[in-house]
Motif scaffolding. Structure first.
Motif, mmCIF file in Angstrom:
data_model
loop_
_atom_site.group_PDB
_atom_site.id
_atom_site.type_symbol
_atom_site.label_atom_id
_atom_site.label_comp_id
_atom_site.label_asym_id
_atom_site.label_seq_id
_atom_site.Cartn_x
_atom_site.Cartn_y
_atom_site.Cartn_z
ATOM 1 N N THR A 296 -55.986 -1.094 -69.017
ATOM 2 C CA THR A 296 -55.525 -2.255 -68.149
ATOM 3 C C THR A 296 -56.728 -2.146 -67.317
ATOM 4 N N ARG A 297 -57.006 -3.226 -66.388
ATOM 5 C CA ARG A 297 -57.909 -3.570 -65.316
ATOM 6 C C ARG A 297 -57.991 -2.576 -64.256
ATOM 7 N N THR A 298 -56.805 -2.439 -63.761
ATOM 8 C CA THR A 298 -56.835 -1.476 -62.598
ATOM 9 C C THR A 298 -55.476 -0.491 -62.540
ATOM 10 N N SER B 225 -61.682 -1.055 -64.915
ATOM 11 C CA SER B 225 -62.449 -1.174 -63.584
ATOM 12 C C SER B 225 -62.718 -0.038 -62.728
ATOM 13 N N GLU B 226 -61.981 1.003 -63.175
ATOM 14 C CA GLU B 226 -61.915 2.080 -62.106
ATOM 15 C C GLU B 226 -62.492 3.527 -62.588
ATOM 16 N N GLY C 201 -65.742 -10.046 -76.118
ATOM 17 C CA GLY C 201 -66.620 -10.304 -75.233
ATOM 18 C C GLY C 201 -67.316 -8.761 -74.871
ATOM 19 N N PRO C 202 -67.994 -8.610 -73.702
ATOM 20 C CA PRO C 202 -68.880 -7.412 -73.518
ATOM 21 C C PRO C 202 -68.059 -6.360 -73.460
ATOM 22 N N PRO C 203 -66.718 -6.258 -73.100
ATOM 23 C CA PRO C 203 -65.955 -4.899 -72.934
ATOM 24 C C PRO C 203 -65.899 -4.333 -74.432
#
Length: 331
Positions: free
Chosen positions: A177-179, A198-199, A224-226
């Protein structure tokens, strides 16, 4: 008259409107359903913005999931009769049927009996999420006991379904998950570990959690890039299932890493399952069994009334939900 959701041009949720049209008459092989609840999906947002494989013919209906009651059936339809409670399995092109409305048509093969232990809202939420996850994890990747699976976009309805299915077969779900804002909700949903991309360093964290082995299965709707990090985090001979392209940028691919790790990368569309009578039946049976014994549980984040269809899609596209967004239809 009959209110249905339609749009006349590509755009954001604001292009959607409720329009009055005559109640349709079912043709051969079709079922007319008076809906009670509708399920929202990212595929519909892509369709509305012109980023879906199916292209609309304006004015266009929309919608893949609904639950309600049979009002009439067309010639040649056997099984459901007027008054039966049913739901719709997404197994048709978006530009042929749109089931977001008060009275809608669906092809007979897509109509299944309503699970007795679920509400209309719950039933409108289950088929897209669980069949997508079942097809990618069980039918395609053959996820098994003690496998580690890496699940991207884990707070989506499909991500939550994938966590539950992984648990059923004894696999270990690591989720992305992003955060960290949704960390506890994802742990409560059954995730073994949560990685906030992101962390944290995704690759380093996966290696730490797998003793350097990596994940045997990766289930990703982003691309994509991830995706480059996910390939690096994959175990030798891992299976990567790419079932979406939410990221707008090109996807880099290290051919050497794919080659030397002997990775299998599969583009997967739920239609692979739902357009095959045998595989669709197997998926529905698997999900029905899980719903009946409680190992599969619909995850609903929020409901909106039909009059707030624009707000419902706006909320879907904000990405803040954990689970399914449902629209209720008044009686």
């Amino acid at each position: 008259m009959n209110r249905v959701v339609r749009f006349h041009q590509f755009g954001g949720p604001e292009v959607l409107s409720l329009e009055e049209v005559p109640v349709p008459v079912p043709g051969p092989g079709e079922v007319l359903i008076r809906t009670r609840a509708l399920g929202l999906n990212r595929a519909e947002s892509m369709y509305r913005t012109g980023r879906h494989a199916a292209q609309p013919r304006f004015p266009s209906g929309i919608g893949l999931e609904a639950a309600g009651e049979v009002e009439a059936v067309g010639i040649g339809v056997t099984g459901p009769v007027a008054g039966d409670k049913v739901s719709v399995v997404p197994s048709f092109p978006l530009n042929e049927y749109g089931v977001h409305g008060e009275h809608v048509l669906a092809p007979r093969h897509a109509v299944v009996t309503h699970p007795a232990n679920l509400s209309y809202e719950q039933t409108a939420s289950v088929w897209m999420m669980f069949i997508t996850a079942y097809g990618g994890l069980i039918d395609l990747a053959r996820l098994g006991k003690r496998d580690t699976i890496l699940i991207s976009a884990a707070s989506s309805s499909v991500g939550l379904a994938a966590i539950q299915i992984a648990r059923i077969v004894g696999a270990r779900p690591l989720v992305l998950t992003r955060t960290s804002a949704k960390r506890q909700q994802l742990l409560d949903a059954g995730a073994d570990e949560v990685i906030a991309t992101s962390e944290e360093d995704t690759v380093a964290r996966v290696r730490e959690l797998t003793d350097g082995i990596g994940a045997q299965v990766i289930f990703d709707p982003v691309g994509g890039p991830p995706l480059a990090d996910l390939i690096t985090a994959a175990a030798h001979q891992a299976t990567i299932v790419l079932y979406g392209r939410l990221h707008s940028e090109p996807t880099p691919l290290d051919a050497g890493e794919v080659l030397f790790k002997q990775l299998s990368i599969h583009g997967y569309d739920m239609a692979d399952i739902t357009t095959d009578d045998t595989r669709r039946s197997q998926a529905v049976d698997f999900i029905r069994e899980g719903l009946a014994d409680g190992t599969l549980t619909p995850a609903i984040d929020r409901t909106f009334p039909l009059d707030e269809i624009v707000d419902a899609y706006t909320y879907l596209e904000s990405g803040s939900q954990v689970g399914k967004i449902i629209v209720t239809v008044p009686r």
